[in-house]
Design a protein around this motif. Structure first.
Motif: not given
Length: 66
Positions: A16, A19-23
């Motif tokens: 997680e 990931a490039s789109d981690v929140d």
């Protein structure tokens, strides 16, 4: 949480975080959880090591029977 379950969750958190789109809003929460899991794993390893050392010490002890 068992050791294997903690490792699985740690792996999930790592994926997680990578990931490039981690929140970003959950980033600190996930890092804190990972730290808890790492502490748990270290405790489990230390406990297992202590138990193993005790078993080995018992095996190495002289036989008390005549």
């Amino acid at each position: 949480t068992g050791y294997a379950q903690a490792l699985t969750e740690l792996d999930s958190i790592l994926r997680e975080l990578e990931a490039s789109d981690v929140d970003v809003d959950r980033l600190a929460e996930r890092v804190a959880r990972a730290a808890e899991l790492i502490t748990l794993c270290r405790q489990r390893i230390a406990h297992a090591r202590l138990q193993s050392d005790e078993v080995i010490a018992d095996l190495d002890a002289p036989d008390p029977s005549p």
